[in-house]
Design a protein around this motif. Structure first.
Motif, PDB file in Angstrom:
ATOM      1  N   UNK A 366      -6.101 112.203 -11.802  1.00 39.64           N
ATOM      2  CA  UNK A 366      -7.331 112.809 -12.301  1.00 39.64           C
ATOM      3  C   UNK A 366      -7.135 114.287 -12.617  1.00 39.64           C
ATOM      4  N   UNK A 367      -6.274 114.959 -11.863  1.00 36.46           N
ATOM      5  CA  UNK A 367      -5.967 116.355 -12.175  1.00 36.46           C
ATOM      6  C   UNK A 367      -5.265 116.474 -13.518  1.00 36.46           C
ATOM      7  N   UNK A 368      -4.405 115.498 -13.822  1.00 37.16           N
ATOM      8  CA  UNK A 368      -3.653 115.543 -15.079  1.00 37.16           C
ATOM      9  C   UNK A 368      -4.466 115.027 -16.261  1.00 37.16           C
ATOM     10  N   UNK A 369      -5.409 114.119 -15.987  1.00 36.83           N
ATOM     11  CA  UNK A 369      -6.173 113.506 -17.075  1.00 36.83           C
ATOM     12  C   UNK A 369      -7.575 113.165 -16.566  1.00 36.83           C
ATOM     13  N   UNK A 370      -8.472 114.161 -16.511  1.00 41.96           N
ATOM     14  CA  UNK A 370      -9.802 113.961 -15.901  1.00 41.96           C
ATOM     15  C   UNK A 370     -10.643 112.881 -16.573  1.00 41.96           C
ATOM     16  N   UNK A 371     -10.378 112.579 -17.841  1.00 44.52           N
ATOM     17  CA  UNK A 371     -11.215 111.620 -18.560  1.00 44.52           C
ATOM     18  C   UNK A 371     -10.684 110.196 -18.493  1.00 44.52           C
ATOM     19  N   UNK A 372      -9.551 109.983 -17.853  1.00 41.74           N
ATOM     20  CA  UNK A 372      -9.014 108.623 -17.761  1.00 41.74           C
ATOM     21  C   UNK A 372      -9.768 107.838 -16.685  1.00 41.74           C
ATOM     22  N   UNK A 373      -9.540 106.557 -16.641  1.00 44.77           N
ATOM     23  CA  UNK A 373     -10.179 105.704 -15.649  1.00 44.77           C
ATOM     24  C   UNK A 373      -9.102 104.982 -14.853  1.00 44.77           C
ATOM     25  N   UNK A 374      -9.182 105.074 -13.538  1.00 44.63           N
ATOM     26  CA  UNK A 374      -8.188 104.466 -12.654  1.00 44.63           C
ATOM     27  C   UNK A 374      -8.698 103.124 -12.142  1.00 44.63           C
ATOM     28  N   UNK A 375      -7.848 102.125 -12.204  1.00 42.72           N
ATOM     29  CA  UNK A 375      -8.182 100.803 -11.685  1.00 42.72           C
ATOM     30  C   UNK A 375      -7.041 100.381 -10.768  1.00 42.72           C
ATOM     31  N   UNK A 376      -7.241 100.540  -9.470  1.00 44.37           N
ATOM     32  CA  UNK A 376      -6.193 100.239  -8.492  1.00 44.37           C
ATOM     33  C   UNK A 376      -6.582  98.995  -7.696  1.00 44.37           C
ATOM     34  N   UNK A 377      -5.754  97.980  -7.773  1.00 35.86           N
ATOM     35  CA  UNK A 377      -6.002  96.745  -7.035  1.00 35.86           C
ATOM     36  C   UNK A 377      -4.656  96.133  -6.668  1.00 35.86           C
ATOM     37  N   UNK A 378      -4.663  95.059  -5.894  1.00 37.11           N
ATOM     38  CA  UNK A 378      -3.381  94.451  -5.594  1.00 37.11           C
ATOM     39  C   UNK A 378      -3.379  93.535  -4.397  1.00 37.11           C
ATOM     40  N   UNK A 379      -2.161  93.145  -4.041  1.00 38.86           N
ATOM     41  CA  UNK A 379      -1.919  92.190  -2.966  1.00 38.86           C
ATOM     42  C   UNK A 379      -1.607  92.966  -1.686  1.00 38.86           C
ATOM     43  N   UNK A 380      -2.615  93.176  -0.875  1.00 33.42           N
ATOM     44  CA  UNK A 380      -2.465  94.018   0.309  1.00 33.42           C
ATOM     45  C   UNK A 380      -1.387  93.490   1.246  1.00 33.42           C
ATOM     46  N   UNK A 381      -1.323  92.171   1.410  1.00 27.33           N
ATOM     47  CA  UNK A 381      -0.427  91.599   2.402  1.00 27.33           C
ATOM     48  C   UNK A 381       1.044  91.834   2.163  1.00 27.33           C
ATOM     49  N   UNK A 382       1.442  92.213   0.940  1.00 27.79           N
ATOM     50  CA  UNK A 382       2.846  92.520   0.681  1.00 27.79           C
ATOM     51  C   UNK A 382       3.041  93.926   0.114  1.00 27.79           C
ATOM     52  N   UNK A 383       1.992  94.745   0.179  1.00 31.59           N
ATOM     53  CA  UNK A 383       2.123  96.140  -0.251  1.00 31.59           C
ATOM     54  C   UNK A 383       2.215  96.343  -1.741  1.00 31.59           C
ATOM     55  N   UNK A 384       1.851  95.338  -2.527  1.00 28.69           N
ATOM     56  CA  UNK A 384       1.972  95.385  -3.989  1.00 28.69           C
ATOM     57  C   UNK A 384       0.660  95.853  -4.619  1.00 28.69           C
ATOM     58  N   UNK A 385       0.696  97.017  -5.249  1.00 27.57           N
ATOM     59  CA  UNK A 385      -0.470  97.567  -5.935  1.00 27.57           C
ATOM     60  C   UNK A 385      -0.257  97.555  -7.445  1.00 27.57           C
ATOM     61  N   UNK A 386      -1.329  97.298  -8.165  1.00 25.35           N
ATOM     62  CA  UNK A 386      -1.338  97.488  -9.619  1.00 25.35           C
ATOM     63  C   UNK A 386      -2.246  98.691  -9.870  1.00 25.35           C
ATOM     64  N   UNK A 387      -1.616  99.855  -9.946  1.00 28.75           N
ATOM     65  CA  UNK A 387      -2.352 101.101 -10.138  1.00 28.75           C
ATOM     66  C   UNK A 387      -2.413 101.345 -11.648  1.00 28.75           C
ATOM     67  N   UNK A 388      -3.456 100.805 -12.279  1.00 32.06           N
ATOM     68  CA  UNK A 388      -3.562 100.842 -13.731  1.00 32.06           C
ATOM     69  C   UNK A 388      -4.454 101.994 -14.190  1.00 32.06           C
TER      70      UNK A 388
END
Length: 473
Positions: A366-388
């Motif tokens: 957000x500091x680098x791109x205040x107008x972008x939108x972050x969508x972070x989700x994933x498979x908690x049980x194996x530490x896998x995130x999709x930080x889109x």
């Protein structure tokens, strides 16, 4: 190249070789439609012997090859280059289930079998093939092997690497390597077939596989929960992992924005809880035999509410309700795709550090791109995130790709400080090659290049994926 194409057509028939751009259209675009390629042609062999003959012809003519399964990958691993010099070898006609042994819990299949059809065939024998992916209606098992696919059930069953007992592979020189071992225990020397898991078609073409099956669960319970923070999600997961043990099959982290995207993509969906919450968990437990899953899940949720971890929840009481809850997880991907080109990441961090990473990564982006939108989700049980990341809507299309690349580099630099991985399940392909190579130690690169040179000394098998093609850096 006309001599090669004529020879391929003579061997495979007109149906087995596609040359017209209109006929090749579905083989030249990735799932999201962001990237296009243009192959020399598309070869469609119908047997392992035909694959071997196609590969031998390509080697004789010095033609680069791109093995392609269901073409649902996200890192351009099976996407042909744009120069028209690569032959796509599609395994789609190789879709035979060769054998099922419900006593040994094994299944032998062609590489072109669709994952969903494999799961259905296993169920007919009261067995389960537990790999579960959003693309399972179109992805092929050969591609799942080549990319070491993960998905929703890694928490309980592991990745594809844990679900394969043996393989059949056509090597880059056209030889057929038969390692279709059905043994569950075999400790003879090097585990050579394991080199194919995650090789992304750079070492050979998987044409068959022996899969490990499991007893089919005869009961399951699904819940969608509302939580106040990612920290609460991780604390609840730790309790669920202990209370439910190996009966816990899925534990998905979903932000509120993804629930909204799912409802946009599938208008028949309704807000699952009475009020919106910052974060959600979609979890499932499954078992075979006299296990009271309902009481187990209710006890977990009662504990979560007492601790302030769970604010609200919906428990599916039927298979139809369970499918509806899972539809949120599936439809949110389509909702993202409709937003156009965006940054899709597939990263892994230590499970206990997920809250800290999400907070710090969100702040940095957000500091680098205040107008972008972050969508972070994933498979908690194996530490896998999709930080889109969705780029600013006002940004010209021509500038989006470079901007997203810059944000990805920032994200990966932060990931390094957590000891994380830039690829948890999607692979490297071409899109992550530079980031992958820049993080390899000299020893690791020497070993990787040595393996590639041993299997593919001419550098013709899926060149430029994972490692540079000859003459590239």
């Amino acid at each position: 190249m006309s001599e090669l194409l004529d020879a391929l057509t003579e061997r495979l028939g007109e149906r087995g070789v596609l040359r017209d751009p209109a006929d090749m259209s579905r083989y030249v675009s990735d799932w999201a439609g962001d990237r296009l390629g243009m192959p020399l042609a598309v070869a469609r062999p119908a047997s392992t012997v035909e694959v071997a003959e196609v590969v031998a012809l390509c080697r004789r003519h010095g033609t680069r090859m791109v093995p392609q399964g269901g073409h649902t990958g996200l890192v351009a691993g099976a996407l042909p280059a744009t120069d028209g010099g690569e032959l796509v070898i599609s395994l789609e006609r190789m879709n035979r289930i060769r054998a099922i042994d419900p006593v040994s819990f094994t299944m032998t299949v062609d590489a072109g079998c669709i994952l969903e059809e494999i799961k259905q065939a296993a169920a007919e024998h009261d067995c389960d093939f537990p790999l579960s992916l959003g693309a399972q209606g179109s992805c092929q098992i050969g591609g799942n092997v080549a990319t070491n696919a993960g998905g929703l059930n890694v928490l309980r069953y592991g990745m594809m690497r844990q679900l394969v007992l043996g393989l059949e592979v056509v090597l880059p020189d056209g030889r057929i390597w038969n390692a279709l071992n059905v043994l569950h225990k075999d400790n003879r020397g090097y585990a050579l077939p394991q080199l194919m898991l995650g090789s992304e078609g750079t070492l050979g073409i998987v044409t068959g596989a022996v899969l490990k099956l499991c007893p089919r669960p005869d009961q399951s319970r699904t819940a969608l929960l509302g939580l106040p923070s990612v920290a609460a999600v991780i604390e609840l997961y730790a309790r669920a992992r202990r209370d439910c043990s190996d009966l816990l099959t899925a534990f998905e982290l979903i932000p509120r924005r993804c629930i909204e995207l799912a409802m946009e993509a599938s208008p028949e969906l309704r807000d699952p809880l009475d009020s919106p919450y910052p974060w959600y968990v979609l979890m499932e437990v499954a078992a075979t035999g006299p296990v009271d899953l309902g009481t187990m899940l209710e006890a977990l949720l009662e504990h979560g509410m007492e601790k302030g971890l769970v604010l609200d929840g919906a428990l599916a009481t039927s298979e139809a309700q369970s499918r509806t809850l899972w539809q949120f997880r599936e439809s949110m991907l389509e909702g993202q795709r409709r937003r156009g080109e965006h940054l899709r990441t597939d990263i892994a961090v230590p499970i206990s550090q997920i809250p800290d990473f999400v907070e710090r990564a969100s702040q940095a982006i957000m500091e680098a791109s205040p107008e972008c939108e972050i969508i972070a989700y994933g498979h908690v049980g194996d530490g896998n995130l999709h930080f889109n990341i969705l780029p600013p809507t006002t940004m010209p299309d021509a500038a989006k790709r470079e901007h997203l690349h810059d944000l990805e580099e920032r994200l990966f630099e932060l990931l390094d400080t957590f000891g994380g991985s830039i690829s948890a399940e999607h692979g490297i392909g071409r899109t992550k090659r530079h980031a992958y190579l820049s993080r390899l130690s000299p020893v690791e690169r020497e070993l990787a290049e040595g393996i590639k040179a041993l299997f593919d000394p001419d550098g013709l098998m899926n060149p430029g994926r994972i490692l540079p093609a000859p003459g590239e850096e």
